[in-house]
Design an enzyme around this catalytic site. Structure first.
Site, PDB file in Angstrom:
ATOM      1  N   HIS A  97      -2.604  10.190  -1.515  1.00  0.00           N
ATOM      2  CA  HIS A  97      -2.785   8.871  -2.120  1.00  0.00           C
ATOM      3  C   HIS A  97      -2.686   8.944  -3.639  1.00  0.00           C
ATOM      4  O   HIS A  97      -2.197   8.003  -4.276  1.00  0.00           O
ATOM      5  CB  HIS A  97      -4.139   8.271  -1.694  1.00  0.00           C
ATOM      6  CG  HIS A  97      -4.058   7.485  -0.426  1.00  0.00           C
ATOM      7  ND1 HIS A  97      -3.707   6.159  -0.397  1.00  0.00           N
ATOM      8  CD2 HIS A  97      -4.237   7.867   0.861  1.00  0.00           C
ATOM      9  CE1 HIS A  97      -3.695   5.744   0.864  1.00  0.00           C
ATOM     10  NE2 HIS A  97      -4.019   6.757   1.647  1.00  0.00           N
TER      11      HIS A  97
ATOM     12  N   GLU B  12       0.839  -1.202   0.000  1.00  0.00           N
ATOM     13  CA  GLU B  12       0.000   0.000   0.000  1.00  0.00           C
ATOM     14  C   GLU B  12       0.872   1.250   0.000  1.00  0.00           C
ATOM     15  O   GLU B  12       1.610   1.512   0.968  1.00  0.00           O
ATOM     16  CB  GLU B  12      -0.937   0.034   1.212  1.00  0.00           C
ATOM     17  CG  GLU B  12      -1.809   1.283   1.225  1.00  0.00           C
ATOM     18  CD  GLU B  12      -2.745   1.353   2.418  1.00  0.00           C
ATOM     19  OE1 GLU B  12      -3.374   2.406   2.610  1.00  0.00           O
ATOM     20  OE2 GLU B  12      -2.847   0.355   3.142  1.00  0.00           O
TER      21      GLU B  12
ATOM     22  N   ASP C  35       2.092 -14.357  12.667  1.00  0.00           N
ATOM     23  CA  ASP C  35       0.953 -14.957  11.984  1.00  0.00           C
ATOM     24  C   ASP C  35       0.050 -13.827  11.493  1.00  0.00           C
ATOM     25  O   ASP C  35      -0.596 -13.158  12.304  1.00  0.00           O
ATOM     26  CB  ASP C  35       0.185 -15.860  12.959  1.00  0.00           C
ATOM     27  CG  ASP C  35      -0.917 -16.658  12.280  1.00  0.00           C
ATOM     28  OD1 ASP C  35      -1.393 -16.233  11.217  1.00  0.00           O
ATOM     29  OD2 ASP C  35      -1.304 -17.713  12.823  1.00  0.00           O
TER      30      ASP C  35
ATOM     31  N   LYS D  70      -7.977 -15.350  15.966  1.00  0.00           N
ATOM     32  CA  LYS D  70      -8.178 -14.998  14.562  1.00  0.00           C
ATOM     33  C   LYS D  70      -9.626 -14.678  14.217  1.00  0.00           C
ATOM     34  O   LYS D  70     -10.083 -14.900  13.096  1.00  0.00           O
ATOM     35  CB  LYS D  70      -7.636 -16.104  13.652  1.00  0.00           C
ATOM     36  CG  LYS D  70      -6.163 -16.393  13.899  1.00  0.00           C
ATOM     37  CD  LYS D  70      -5.644 -17.574  13.117  1.00  0.00           C
ATOM     38  CE  LYS D  70      -4.196 -17.869  13.501  1.00  0.00           C
ATOM     39  NZ  LYS D  70      -3.652 -19.057  12.852  1.00  0.00           N
TER      40      LYS D  70
END
Length: 476
Positions: A466, A160, A368, A292
């Site tokens: 951006h 990004e 993770d 998660k």
């Protein structure tokens, strides 16, 4: 001569069967992949068993076949794709052949996915099965971040645009204002099995038993035998009818700790069977952990490392570095991060983009990435201080799940990033301090990211930045 050959063949076959079934036994009885610091001996046994089978098969007949013959065997199903490493005795060749077989089966090319330049033996029996290549993610450095009087250069892996530039600007503002301060509030990984009884009464009996303070010392002793580093901290239960969810929390040293706590839980459940033989273990994880997945229990109780990080940004820095003013930031934070998130029914999402920074640091340091879900729980607070001239900003993150040993931290690139932060591997002097420091760095990086993005929005710079950094010429 014939008899000698037969004997050698027979002995070789016996060795293979012992290795194969030994390996199978390991994978079925030790079903938590050994990523934990205290599991080094178990991990070494598991990995060595895989490697023993791998080395034995260096003499496999398939190894002597040409690539085309092996590809045809995989495509036809004669040779399972997952067995190529052991059959060929060459992890790199296995990845290349599997890749070509996949392309042939799919009728599509994997051109663009690199296969060269990676140590495939480093992931054997550890990180990734049935490899066909690896994905490239660029890594940038934000900082220096001044945290508790120490400077850190923060590695972030992302695709990004603006993310590194923005976080770096936040680091600059914090540094120019004297740095950030972090506090570790709690450190405990959780696992919550679900067990079932014939009646709700019996489920309640076990709940009362494990939550009775007089029984804790005994249960902790049983739990702690599973590890040199695991230390049981608490047990809390929740009942749903005749089903009982038991949430264990323990310290885990420098490991992220999921496997460590799971083994301790298994030990305790086996011990409890003596007094509760009618207990039926439905699952070692009953989602009351919760891993998660967004869950209020993690937002309220915490999971992994619970951290708060703060800084006071001077008025002049807000104006010159962040290009806005204190009053605008405070108002925007209240209406966006607090009120807006409440209107959306957010769960742990009272922030601008904490998950952006968490994910990038996780990918760079071998964490993770799926644990970004709960690790990004964050509430960002902003307040005018010192007669309204300066800005007090903080992030409170109750569930940062990180480790500096095991899993992806062992890979060369991720290990290098941990080394840059000074937290590579296990801390021999103070167990767990490397992982705790990493959690503090994550929170500080989030603080910088929040500060910069909120300033860009307050100053009306978000779209402009951006368009400048997050779009290539091909997109325009």
């Amino acid at each position: 001569m014939f008899e000698m050959t037969a004997i050698i063949t027979f002995v070789g076959s016996c060795i293979y069967l012992v290795v194969y079934f030994g390996n199978t036994l390991v994978h079925h009885t030790h079903y938590f992949s050994d990523e934990d610091e205290d599991d080094e001996s178990a991990q070494e046994f598991t990995t060595n068993t895989v490697r023993c089978e791998y080395e034995y098969h260096r003499a496999s007949s398939l190894k002597r076949e040409g690539d085309e013959a092996v590809i045809r065997a995989v495509v036809s199903g004669e040779t399972p794709s997952y067995s190529l490493e052991s059959e060929l005795g060459d992890c790199k060749r296995a990845a290349v052949i599997r890749r070509m077989a996949v392309e042939r089966i799919a009728g599509k090319s994997l051109d663009g996915l690199p296969v060269d330049g990676f140590d495939y033996e480093s992931i054997l029996g550890r990180c990734c099965e049935m490899a066909v290549g690896y994905v490239q993610i660029p890594v940038g450095i934000a900082g220096p971040m001044l945290l508790d009087g120490k400077e850190f250069l923060v590695p972030m892996a992302t695709t990004e645009g603006c993310l590194l530039a923005s976080t770096n600007r936040g680091c600059k503002a914090i540094y120019a204002s004297g740095g950030a301060t972090g506090v570790l509030l709690k450190d405990g990984m959780t696992r919550a099995p679900v067990v079932r009884f014939g009646t709700a009464r019996r489920a309640a009996d076990l709940k009362f038993f494990v939550e009775e303070p007089r029984n804790f010392e005994t249960l902790a002793s049983v739990f702690n035998k599973s590890s040199r580093f695991a230390r049981l901290q608490s047990i809390r239960c929740a009942i749903a009818g005749k089903n009982l969810y038991i949430r264990f929390t323990c310290s885990t040293g420098d490991a992220m700790g999921m496997n460590m706590v799971s083994k301790g839980v298994q030990n305790v459940l086996e011990y409890l069977r003596a007094d509760f033989p009618d207990m039926d273990l439905i699952g070692i994880s009953g989602n009351y952990c919760s891993d998660k997945k967004p869950a209020a229990v993690n937002w309220i109780e915490g999971r992994g490392k619970s951290v708060v990080c703060e800084a006071i940004i001077k008025e002049e820095v807000v104006k010159t570095v962040l290009k806005t003013n204190v009053a605008s930031l405070v108002e925007l934070n209240m209406l966006k991060n607090l009120t807006g998130s409440a209107m959306a029914g957010a769960l742990g999402g009272f922030n601008a983009h904490a998950s952006n920074i968490v994910s990038a640091v996780y990918l760079a340091t071998g964490q993770d990435p799926a644990q970004n879900v709960e690790s990004s729980h964050c509430i960002t607070m902003m307040e005018a201080v010192n007669d309204g001239n300066d800005l007090h900003v903080s992030v409170t993150m109750p569930s940062i799940e990180v480790g500096t040993v095991g899993g992806g931290t062992q890979l060369a690139s991720q290990s290098a990033c941990l080394n840059l932060l000074g937290v590579k591997g296990a801390n021999k002097e103070s167990a767990g301090s490397n992982a705790r420091q990493l959690a503090m760095v994550v929170a500080a990086a989030v603080l910088a990211g929040e500060l910069s993005l909120m300033s860009a929005i307050a100053a009306g710079q978000l779209v402009k930045s951006h368009m400048k950094y997050n779009r290539s010429n091909k997109d325009n």
